[in-house]
Design a protein around this motif. Structure first.
Motif, PDB file in Angstrom:
ATOM      1  N   THR A 237      -0.665   1.428   4.274  1.00 62.11           N
ATOM      2  CA  THR A 237      -0.424   2.220   3.071  1.00 62.11           C
ATOM      3  C   THR A 237       0.921   1.836   2.456  1.00 62.11           C
ATOM      4  OG1 THR A 237      -0.299   4.474   2.149  1.00 62.11           O
ATOM      5  CG2 THR A 237       0.545   4.169   4.406  1.00 62.11           C
ATOM      6  N   TYR A 238       0.945   1.786   1.110  1.00 62.78           N
ATOM      7  CA  TYR A 238       2.198   1.436   0.398  1.00 62.78           C
ATOM      8  C   TYR A 238       2.141   2.017  -1.003  1.00 62.78           C
ATOM      9  CZ  TYR A 238      -0.046  -2.092  -2.584  1.00 62.78           C
ATOM     10  OH  TYR A 238      -0.833  -2.720  -3.540  1.00 62.78           O
ATOM     11  N   ALA A 239       3.292   2.090  -1.640  1.00 65.87           N
ATOM     12  CA  ALA A 239       3.411   2.633  -3.013  1.00 65.87           C
ATOM     13  C   ALA A 239       3.188   1.500  -4.007  1.00 65.87           C
ATOM     14  CB  ALA A 239       4.799   3.231  -3.207  1.00 65.87           C
ATOM     15  N   GLY A 240       2.196   1.661  -4.884  1.00 63.22           N
ATOM     16  CA  GLY A 240       1.863   0.595  -5.840  1.00 63.22           C
ATOM     17  C   GLY A 240       1.397   1.123  -7.180  1.00 63.22           C
ATOM     18  N   SER A 241       0.555   0.319  -7.828  1.00 57.76           N
ATOM     19  CA  SER A 241       0.184   0.601  -9.226  1.00 57.76           C
ATOM     20  C   SER A 241      -1.311   0.382  -9.449  1.00 57.76           C
ATOM     21  CB  SER A 241       0.943  -0.359 -10.154  1.00 57.76           C
ATOM     22  OG  SER A 241       0.378  -1.676 -10.039  1.00 57.76           O
ATOM     23  N   LEU A 242      -1.751   0.728 -10.671  1.00 56.64           N
ATOM     24  CA  LEU A 242      -3.080   0.297 -11.109  1.00 56.64           C
ATOM     25  C   LEU A 242      -3.032  -1.225 -11.193  1.00 56.64           C
ATOM     26  CD1 LEU A 242      -3.870   2.716 -14.091  1.00 56.64           C
ATOM     27  CD2 LEU A 242      -4.511   2.954 -11.686  1.00 56.64           C
ATOM     28  N   THR A 243      -4.160  -1.885 -10.939  1.00 52.46           N
ATOM     29  CA  THR A 243      -4.159  -3.355 -11.033  1.00 52.46           C
ATOM     30  C   THR A 243      -4.736  -3.826 -12.367  1.00 52.46           C
ATOM     31  OG1 THR A 243      -6.366  -3.600 -10.067  1.00 52.46           O
ATOM     32  CG2 THR A 243      -4.470  -3.552  -8.533  1.00 52.46           C
ATOM     33  N   THR A 244      -5.051  -2.860 -13.256  1.00 54.14           N
ATOM     34  CA  THR A 244      -5.426  -3.234 -14.625  1.00 54.14           C
ATOM     35  C   THR A 244      -4.567  -2.397 -15.570  1.00 54.14           C
ATOM     36  OG1 THR A 244      -7.131  -1.524 -14.720  1.00 54.14           O
ATOM     37  CG2 THR A 244      -7.851  -3.711 -14.058  1.00 54.14           C
ATOM     38  N   PRO A 245      -4.351  -2.877 -16.799  1.00 55.78           N
ATOM     39  CA  PRO A 245      -3.554  -2.087 -17.737  1.00 55.78           C
ATOM     40  C   PRO A 245      -4.103  -0.663 -17.800  1.00 55.78           C
ATOM     41  CG  PRO A 245      -4.006  -4.240 -18.650  1.00 55.78           C
ATOM     42  CD  PRO A 245      -4.787  -4.151 -17.353  1.00 55.78           C
TER      43      PRO A 245
ATOM     44  N   ARG B 112       9.046  -6.617  -3.785  1.00 55.06           N
ATOM     45  CA  ARG B 112      10.270  -5.949  -4.292  1.00 55.06           C
ATOM     46  C   ARG B 112      10.844  -4.995  -3.248  1.00 55.06           C
ATOM     47  NH1 ARG B 112      10.402  -9.120  -7.728  1.00 55.06           N
ATOM     48  NH2 ARG B 112      10.145  -8.998 -10.003  1.00 55.06           N
ATOM     49  N   GLY B 113      10.871  -5.432  -1.989  1.00 49.84           N
ATOM     50  CA  GLY B 113      11.546  -4.630  -0.962  1.00 49.84           C
ATOM     51  C   GLY B 113      10.741  -3.462  -0.441  1.00 49.84           C
ATOM     52  N   ARG B 114       9.499  -3.300  -0.886  1.00 48.57           N
ATOM     53  CA  ARG B 114       8.704  -2.155  -0.409  1.00 48.57           C
ATOM     54  C   ARG B 114       8.321  -2.353   1.053  1.00 48.57           C
ATOM     55  NH1 ARG B 114       4.078  -2.229  -4.901  1.00 48.57           N
ATOM     56  NH2 ARG B 114       4.848  -4.377  -5.126  1.00 48.57           N
ATOM     57  N   THR B 115       8.118  -1.226   1.755  1.00 47.20           N
ATOM     58  CA  THR B 115       7.630  -1.274   3.135  1.00 47.20           C
ATOM     59  C   THR B 115       6.146  -0.919   3.144  1.00 47.20           C
ATOM     60  OG1 THR B 115       9.766  -0.599   4.007  1.00 47.20           O
ATOM     61  CG2 THR B 115       7.866  -0.248   5.445  1.00 47.20           C
ATOM     62  N   VAL B 116       5.374  -1.733   3.862  1.00 47.71           N
ATOM     63  CA  VAL B 116       3.975  -1.390   4.076  1.00 47.71           C
ATOM     64  C   VAL B 116       3.896  -0.739   5.457  1.00 47.71           C
ATOM     65  CG1 VAL B 116       1.631  -2.305   4.338  1.00 47.71           C
ATOM     66  CG2 VAL B 116       3.191  -3.331   2.656  1.00 47.71           C
ATOM     67  N   ARG B 117       3.388   0.491   5.495  1.00 48.98           N
ATOM     68  CA  ARG B 117       3.275   1.189   6.785  1.00 48.98           C
ATOM     69  C   ARG B 117       1.867   1.005   7.331  1.00 48.98           C
ATOM     70  NH1 ARG B 117       4.364   7.245   5.650  1.00 48.98           N
ATOM     71  NH2 ARG B 117       3.554   6.710   3.588  1.00 48.98           N
ATOM     72  N   SER B 118       1.766   1.033   8.681  1.00 43.81           N
ATOM     73  CA  SER B 118       0.427   0.969   9.284  1.00 43.81           C
ATOM     74  C   SER B 118       0.202   2.225  10.114  1.00 43.81           C
ATOM     75  CB  SER B 118       0.302  -0.274  10.188  1.00 43.81           C
ATOM     76  OG  SER B 118       1.172  -0.148  11.290  1.00 43.81           O
ATOM     77  N   SER B 119      -1.057   2.630  10.200  1.00 42.20           N
ATOM     78  CA  SER B 119      -1.395   3.842  10.981  1.00 42.20           C
ATOM     79  C   SER B 119      -1.747   3.465  12.414  1.00 42.20           C
ATOM     80  CB  SER B 119      -2.632   4.498  10.339  1.00 42.20           C
ATOM     81  OG  SER B 119      -3.762   3.629  10.538  1.00 42.20           O
ATOM     82  N   PHE B 120      -1.601   2.160  12.742  1.00 40.27           N
ATOM     83  CA  PHE B 120      -2.029   1.675  14.060  1.00 40.27           C
ATOM     84  C   PHE B 120      -1.024   0.656  14.565  1.00 40.27           C
ATOM     85  CE2 PHE B 120      -3.288  -2.537  12.613  1.00 40.27           C
ATOM     86  CZ  PHE B 120      -3.370  -2.320  11.229  1.00 40.27           C
ATOM     87  N   THR B 121      -1.005   0.418  15.880  1.00 50.24           N
ATOM     88  CA  THR B 121      -0.046  -0.585  16.397  1.00 50.24           C
ATOM     89  C   THR B 121      -0.806  -1.875  16.701  1.00 50.24           C
ATOM     90  OG1 THR B 121      -0.535   0.240  18.583  1.00 50.24           O
ATOM     91  CG2 THR B 121       1.435   1.103  17.516  1.00 50.24           C
TER      92      THR B 121
END
Ligand SMILES: NS(=O)(=O)c1ccc(C(=O)N[C@@H](c2ccccc2)c2cnnn2CC(=O)NCCCS)cc1
Ligand SMILES: [Zn+2]
Length: 265
Positions: A196-204, A256-265
């Motif tokens: 999971t990560y913070a992002g955007s729509l991939t279309t305008p 841009r420096g974002r962290t992608v987190r995972s729910s599993f190891t």
């Protein structure tokens, strides 16, 4: 989330608008991205996702000239997503796919640069904080989109009902009634393992409103089922030159420096 058709018309002039601006002006949380598995950070506080969908809220399929959307009645909290990284209740409004002209590419996100032939997006909006989709899509924590990778393999029985309906929405702006479809059938068996990560729509309009939840486990569809996606058209019935609806994915965007987190190891 029956979006006024005018928005779709307004935005059609800019074909191939998906590529859209490479990065939204001032955007530092754009999507899609490449998920570097070894750089993702395990977060033990991430809860299991608890989708609860009512197939009775399924209403129609719409070819909006970029993808085909299966739309759900989102006037009540009947089909919702909770848990995972989410603090609030998110209402399902539509799901759609992105795919390539060949099975070698088509997904928007990648995992360690690995491309998949297609990617499913299940779009939800924050119904605790906002009254309707159009409001939520402009806000930082407005949307939650589940991404599921598709691989070519055995036929997906649940998908076939949708595949059979696609010829009715071959052209842009066509709509067909489509009811009683349970979107949960498109989720992989294991929905506890995700990034999971913070992002955007991939279309305008590419608004930076999306909490992305990308499933680690993919689903399988047959070659023939995906071929029907490619029989759809970007163009409306009136246009003399018909263009196959393929490669409707956006190029990858800087992390841009974002962290992608995972729910599993
Ligand atoms: N690929 S994704 O999961 O990141 C994604 C999810 C949802 C939307 C979306 O709902 N966009 C509509 C919208 C309407 C009002 C305000 C803002 C945005 C819109 C804009 N023009 N047409 N639409 C209809 C639409 O639903 N487009 C989605 C295309 C499939 S990727 C776009 C991308
Ligand atoms: Zn999408």
């Amino acid at each position: 989330c029956i979006i006024q058709k005018s928005i779709a018309h307004f935005s059609t002039g800019m074909h191939p608008m998906w590529q859209g601006p490479l990065v939204a002006p001032g955007g530092n949380r754009q999507s899609p991205i490449d998920i570097r598995v070894r750089k993702s950070v395990f977060d033990p506080h991430l809860k299991p996702l608890t989708p609860d969908y009512d197939p009775g809220t399924c209403s129609q399929i719409w070819n909006n000239g970029y993808s085909f959307l299966v739309e759900y009645d989102d006037t009540t909290d009947k089909s919702i997503l909770k848990g995972g990284p989410l603090e609030d209740n998110f209402r399902l409004c539509q799901f759609h796919f992105h795919w390539g002209e060949s099975n070698a590419w088509g997904s928007e996100h990648t995992v360690d640069r690995r491309l998949f032939p297609a990617e499913l997006h299940m779009v939800h909006w924050n119904s605790n904080k906002y009254r309707r989709f159009e409001e939520a899509v402009m806000e930082e924590n407005g949307l939650a989109v589940i991404g599921v990778f598709l691989k070519i393999g055995k036929r997906h029985e649940g998908l076939q009902k949708l595949v059979d309906a696609l010829p009715a929405v071959r052209h842009k702006d066509s709509v067909v009634e489509f009811t009683r479809f349970d979107p949960a059938c498109l989720l992989p068996a294991n929905i506890d393992d995700y990034w999971t990560y913070a992002g955007s729509l991939t279309t305008p309009p590419l608004t930076e409103a999306v909490t992305w939840i990308i499933m680690k486990q993919h689903i399988e569809v047959s070659h023939d089922q995906l071929a029907v996606f490619r029989s759809l058209l970007f163009t409306s019935a009136e246009e003399e030159v018909q263009k196959s609806m393929v490669n409707n994915f956006r190029v990858q965007q800087p992390l841009r420096g974002r962290t992608v987190r995972s729910s599993f190891t």
